[in-house]
Design an enzyme around this catalytic site. Sequence first.
Site, PDB file in Angstrom:
ATOM      1  N   PHE A 407       0.812  -1.224   0.000  1.00  0.00           N
ATOM      2  CA  PHE A 407       0.000   0.000   0.000  1.00  0.00           C
ATOM      3  C   PHE A 407       0.843   1.270   0.000  1.00  0.00           C
ATOM      4  CE2 PHE A 407      -4.073  -1.620   2.322  1.00  0.00           C
ATOM      5  CZ  PHE A 407      -4.671  -1.865   1.117  1.00  0.00           C
ATOM      6  N   GLU A 408       0.261   2.346  -0.523  1.00  0.00           N
ATOM      7  CA  GLU A 408       0.833   3.709  -0.431  1.00  0.00           C
ATOM      8  C   GLU A 408       2.269   3.779  -0.966  1.00  0.00           C
ATOM      9  OE1 GLU A 408      -1.338   5.734   0.239  1.00  0.00           O
ATOM     10  OE2 GLU A 408      -2.764   4.856   1.609  1.00  0.00           O
ATOM     11  N   GLY A 409       2.535   3.035  -2.009  1.00  0.00           N
ATOM     12  CA  GLY A 409       3.894   2.916  -2.529  1.00  0.00           C
ATOM     13  C   GLY A 409       4.589   1.774  -1.814  1.00  0.00           C
TER      14      GLY A 409
END
Length: 597
Positions: A407-409
């Site tokens: 997630f989120e990079g």
Amino acid sequence: MATTASVSKQRTVGGSFLLEEHKLDNVFTPEDFNEDQQMVAKLADDFATNEIVPVIEKIEHKEWSVTRDLLKKASEAGLTNADVPAEYGGSEMDKVSSAIIADRIAKCGSFSVSYGAHSGIGTLPIVYFGTEDQKKKYLPRLASGELIGAYALSESTSGSDAMNPRTKAVLSADGKHYVLNGEKMWITNANFADLYIVFAKVEGEKFTAFIVEKTFPGFSVGAEEKKLGIRGSSTAPLILNDCQVPVENLLGEIGKGHIIAFNILNIGRFKLGAACVGGARNILTHAIAYAKQRKAFGKVIADFGLIREKLAQIATGIYTGEAMVYRTVGMMDNALSEIEKGSPDESKETRKAIEEYAIECSIIKVWASEMLDMTVDETVQIFGGYGFVEEYPAERAYRDSRVNRIFEGTNEINRMIITGFLMKRALSGQLALLPAIKKVMDEVLAGPSTDEIEGTLAAERTIVANMKRIGLLVAGAASQKYMQELVNQQEIMGAIADIIIEAFAMESAVLRTMKLVDAKGEKESSLATAMTQIYIAGAIARIEAAAKKVMAAVAEGDMLRTQLMILRRLVKHDPVNVIAIQQQVAQRVLDANKYAF
């Protein structure tokens, strides 16, 4: 419910922790929560306990109406709209309170993900980048839970490489619509959201964001993904087949979609870190309860040293994670407090203030997601065979945790951001990294220093200072060899990031404990001191290993031997009795039946 930030006296430069020791009155910790923030923590904790936990099985069985109802109830309590201005129906809280909610609501991985997608990345692009008309049209309905938001950036061929999507947007002949064609993958809340922030390339070239409603012609949702974890959250592709998006729904500027994507991800990262800390705190409670009732060889397994070691390590991770998250968010709130409310540039200045701490946000995301993975892994081990069985909480927590490193990079991308941003800021003069590297190199070549750190936690502060010197030393050695090409040496960039991450974690724990000692005295803060010492003991070895990895890659012969000699000098320290202090920490959490110090 608006909250007032507890702000420090001086604005802290993002990334500066590696170059200087931050003053204690400039460091925010959980012990600094004001009355409003304590009320928010209780509200979020009670909501999670009383509203979310009883319906976890329904959530896990994809009863989307249950999740939607919970999001609406959370909105009515002011929990999903913490970052939405009051004028658009939000509760307009400070960033500390926003992090507290993400932390305390994380008692169910699936709901935590649905909550984050709606309240964060699904809503904030409009808060920070929307026109006045867009804000008036959508924010009140998002804030109330009438509309559920989602964020559509990833594609099957461009996950981490988010700036190269295949989805295209073409202006219609009459100039009234953009026609979008493409497919977005792994979209959280896909099947029950009403509004999507979708990224596409205008004319196939200009990366741009759009606000897309579920009812727009040409929009549809694909089949629900069958996932390893977070099974109670909706994850599905979005299909855009000549999807007609009104021109007034273009978000921000054409070709500036990356500004929206990257800024929103910074917020997503610190909230994800907070949620991981909350998840670890929650699963520790289950691990303690099981360890105290499970018997083997005539006694409960909570009496066994190796089980107590696991409990102590988990508690230490939570303590350190709290220190990192709230230190960073406190810096944000302090910077945000300088912005004039209602000014024409308020949104722009807010984005800049948050972006200032992009390095720290990436550090929190990486560290906390990996700490939670350690926590759930050890919890499965404590549960033994039952840890593999679905009816016990360890199994689901183990599966749910894994996605946080994606997630989120991904954590790999975030490691590149940490080192890359530091070097970029150094080259631009924004951060005095290069002079600091030169100073450290001069100091270590001059031989051991006679200067000693004195006062509270002197030994621990000395270790932290030396670990930061190691970070500067290896960054300097790598930069000297590769210069501008360092960005292409991912293994080296990643190892440098690991040192930087550990240095920030160690220092955050030390600073939090120093504030506790100053406020309560050494005796009352002995458990905090113990957890700080436990963390430092493990971190030194991890930093040494990462430094050796870099040194062996950038030097050889006499130069390598010299660097290794300097490294040995910097990591030299008197070991603490980790076994004894782990026993102390384990006993405390066992007595409390939860994380406590």
